[in-house]
Design an enzyme around this catalytic site. Structure first.
Site, PDB file in Angstrom:
ATOM      1  CG  ASN A 147      45.789  38.483  30.840  1.00  0.00           C
ATOM      2  OD1 ASN A 147      46.010  38.094  29.922  1.00  0.00           O
ATOM      3  ND2 ASN A 147      46.495  37.418  31.391  1.00  0.00           N
ATOM      4  CD1 TRP A 148      39.687  39.324  27.320  1.00  0.00           C
ATOM      5  CD2 TRP A 148      40.394  38.841  24.904  1.00  0.00           C
ATOM      6  NE1 TRP A 148      38.790  39.864  26.426  1.00  0.00           N
ATOM      7  CE2 TRP A 148      38.840  40.275  25.192  1.00  0.00           C
ATOM      8  CE3 TRP A 148      40.713  39.512  24.131  1.00  0.00           C
ATOM      9  CZ2 TRP A 148      38.084  41.119  24.340  1.00  0.00           C
ATOM     10  CZ3 TRP A 148      39.965  40.537  22.694  1.00  0.00           C
ATOM     11  CH2 TRP A 148      38.689  41.352  23.214  1.00  0.00           C
ATOM     12  CE  LYS A 149      44.913  33.459  32.561  1.00  0.00           C
ATOM     13  NZ  LYS A 149      45.439  33.242  33.776  1.00  0.00           N
ATOM     14  CG  HIS A 163      50.396  36.184  32.924  1.00  0.00           C
ATOM     15  ND1 HIS A 163      50.377  34.414  33.931  1.00  0.00           N
ATOM     16  CD2 HIS A 163      49.318  36.661  34.001  1.00  0.00           C
ATOM     17  CE1 HIS A 163      49.391  34.032  33.928  1.00  0.00           C
ATOM     18  NE2 HIS A 163      48.270  35.720  33.562  1.00  0.00           N
ATOM     19  CD  GLU A 191      48.434  31.825  32.642  1.00  0.00           C
ATOM     20  OE1 GLU A 191      48.449  32.430  31.196  1.00  0.00           O
ATOM     21  OE2 GLU A 191      47.481  31.306  33.515  1.00  0.00           O
ATOM     22  CD  GLU A 225      47.251  37.330  37.245  1.00  0.00           C
ATOM     23  OE1 GLU A 225      46.127  37.934  36.965  1.00  0.00           O
ATOM     24  OE2 GLU A 225      48.674  36.682  37.170  1.00  0.00           O
ATOM     25  N   GLY A 242      43.139  30.524  37.471  1.00  0.00           N
ATOM     26  CA  GLY A 242      41.604  29.921  36.752  1.00  0.00           C
ATOM     27  C   GLY A 242      41.259  28.581  37.378  1.00  0.00           C
ATOM     28  CB  SER A 252      39.122  32.242  40.834  1.00  0.00           C
ATOM     29  OG  SER A 252      40.204  31.321  40.251  1.00  0.00           O
ATOM     30  N   GLY A 257      41.295  37.063  34.409  1.00  0.00           N
ATOM     31  CA  GLY A 257      41.073  36.184  33.380  1.00  0.00           C
ATOM     32  C   GLY A 257      40.131  35.641  32.181  1.00  0.00           C
ATOM     33  N   GLY A 258      39.519  34.342  32.931  1.00  0.00           N
ATOM     34  CA  GLY A 258      38.405  33.550  32.397  1.00  0.00           C
ATOM     35  C   GLY A 258      36.602  35.116  32.242  1.00  0.00           C
TER      36      GLY A 258
HETATM   37  P1  13P Z   1      41.729  34.137  36.045  1.00  0.00           P
HETATM   38  O1  13P Z   1      40.904  35.287  36.077  1.00  0.00           O
HETATM   39  O2  13P Z   1      40.976  33.342  34.810  1.00  0.00           O
HETATM   40  O3  13P Z   1      41.624  32.896  36.765  1.00  0.00           O
HETATM   41  O4  13P Z   1      42.797  34.267  36.274  1.00  0.00           O
HETATM   42  C1  13P Z   1      43.862  35.086  36.631  1.00  0.00           C
HETATM   43  C2  13P Z   1      44.614  36.303  36.024  1.00  0.00           C
HETATM   44  O5  13P Z   1      46.275  35.048  35.040  1.00  0.00           O
HETATM   45  C3  13P Z   1      44.733  36.339  34.944  1.00  0.00           C
HETATM   46  O6  13P Z   1      46.254  37.189  34.166  1.00  0.00           O
END
Ligand code: 13P
Length: 252
Positions: free
Chosen positions: A11-13, A97, A99, A169, A175, A214, A235-236
């Site tokens: 997930n590149w956000k 998600h 967020e 999640e 993050g 993470s 994510g990251g």
């Molecule tokens: P991180 O892997 O950066 O913690 O993000 C997780 C996430 O929200 C994936 O959707």
């Protein structure tokens, strides 16, 4: 026991311009072109999807979006529909998600509608659920996540449910560099699977449950070793070709 095919989803956000997405897709394909035992998907911003279609449509790496409006067309300024995603070769869509739940105030009723419409159109929803730190510390994590799963999947029958992917999640692990321990993640994913069994009976054994928060190349193997964790939403660590490709190798 049913064998579930592992899935690693990036997930590149809100990261990567179209050119950055193209560079990633070219490099990534080279590194994971031989991976046939895991499903891989990159969920990109809308503005990068046309580039991913050009680069990845013929490859084994699937394309996903990060959101979708629950109507196929109409007067919804600024929104993007499922048919538009299909047109850009998307097969997956991340929905609910944390967020978006937090910053865009999306609630379970709205998310349930998105999940339903995505399935009707033939998109695979990756439904995100997860508790915040206060709920975890109060011992209410599982009850909270269970109610999210029940509300968000309420409108589905068994044939639809088997196609859904759930991503657990925990918000406190996103993050932050704090991953849930593999045991804690397993406990929650197992609780989610028994919730699914309450809704869908034996179909619950076919539904893929991912862990997210993470996840990196260094901790994926432990997570994947758990019986109810079928992959990860990353994510990251999905932003760099080398790290994401390594994570996929370590997941095998
Ligand atoms: P991180 O892997 O950066 O913690 O993000 C997780 C996430 O929200 C994936 O959707």
């Amino acid at each position: 026991m049913t064998k579930r095919r592992p899935l690693i989803a990036g997930n590149w956000k809100m990261h990567k311009t179209a050119q950055e997405a193209r560079d990633f897709a070219m490099g990534f394909q080279e590194k994971v072109g031989d991976v046939t035992d895991i499903d891989m998907v990159v969920c990109a911003p809308f503005t990068a999807l046309h580039v991913l279609k050009e680069e990845l449509e013929e490859s084994i790496v699937h394309i996903g979006a990060q959101n979708m409006y629950p109507e196929v067309k109409g007067a919804y300024t600024g929104e993007v529909s499922g048919p538009m995603l299909l047109d850009l070769a998307c097969t997956y869509v991340v929905l609910g998600h944390s967020e978006r739940r937090e910053y865009l105030k999306e609630d379970d009723g709205f998310i349930a509608k998105k999940v339903k419409v995505a399935l009707e159109l033939g998109l695979i929803p990756i439904l995100c659920v997860g508790e915040n730190l206060a709920l975890r510390e109060d011992g209410k994590a599982l009850a909270f996540v269970r109610s999210q799963v029940e509300k968000d999947l309420m409108e589905l029958g068994p044939d639809e449910l088997r196609k859904v992917v759930i991503a657990y999640e925990p918000i406190w692990a996103i993050g932050t560099g704090k991953t849930a321990s593999a045991q804690d993640a397993q406990e929650m994913c197992s609780g989610i699977r028994s919730t699914l069994a309450g809704i869908a009976g034996s179909v619950a054994q076919e539904i893929r449950i991912l862990y997210g928060g993470s996840v990196k190349s260094g901790n994926i193997a432990d997570l994947m070793a758990q019986p109810d964790i079928d992959g990860a939403l990353v994510g990251g660590a999905s932003l760099e070709v080398q790290e994401f490709a390594q994570l996929i190798q370590n997941a095998r």
